[in-house]
Design an enzyme around this catalytic site. Structure first.
Site, PDB file in Angstrom:
ATOM      1  N   GLU A  90       1.289 -92.292  33.195  1.00 30.58           N
ATOM      2  CA  GLU A  90       1.375 -91.295  34.587  1.00 30.58           C
ATOM      3  C   GLU A  90       0.476 -91.662  35.419  1.00 30.58           C
ATOM      4  OE1 GLU A  90       2.708 -88.496  36.697  1.00 30.58           O
ATOM      5  OE2 GLU A  90       3.403 -88.255  34.487  1.00 30.58           O
ATOM      6  N   GLU A 118       4.274 -95.064  42.763  1.00 23.11           N
ATOM      7  CA  GLU A 118       4.797 -94.200  44.004  1.00 23.11           C
ATOM      8  C   GLU A 118       4.159 -93.957  45.053  1.00 23.11           C
ATOM      9  OE1 GLU A 118       4.892 -90.038  42.431  1.00 23.11           O
ATOM     10  OE2 GLU A 118       6.870 -90.703  41.147  1.00 23.11           O
TER      11      GLU A 118
END
Length: 111
Positions: free
Chosen positions: A58, A65
């Site tokens: 994560e 991102e």
């Protein structure tokens, strides 16, 4: 100093990423079950590595991102592929974690 930056990155992910909060909630639940069912040392090790894998995936996804958003602020098909693939990696790790949880806890829960 490097630890401070690493901790800041983890805190950013916890504060800003909804899925990170879900992963942490699941991790604490799994740790609670592990304590309740008195897992062996090997089982604890597998559980810790599994939790770390999901959390790390994560964090990597969040970093990727952010980088993609920086270098490609407008929509681009390759940026979408990068972000989708990173999210897919998190999904693979999370599904694997469910499998580990099943192996570690299913029989103990049924008893």
């Amino acid at each position: 100093m490097a630890f401070r930056y690493a901790i800041a990155g983890i805190i950013y992910c916890i504060r800003s990423q909804r899925h990170m909060k879900v992963h942490l909630l699941a991790a604490f639940g799994a740790l609670g079950l592990a304590w309740r069912f008195e897992l062996s040392g090997i089982e604890w090790g597998v559980l810790f590595l599994t939790i770390a894998g999901v959390i790390a995936a994560e964090v990597f996804n969040t970093a990727l991102e952010a980088l993609v958003d920086k270098v490609s602020p407008e929509f681009h098909p390759l940026a979408k592929i990068a972000k989708d693939a990173a999210a897919g990696a998190v999904l693979i790790q999370a599904v694997a974690a469910l499998g580990v949880g099943y192996v570690l806890f299913w029989d103990k829960i049924l008893k």
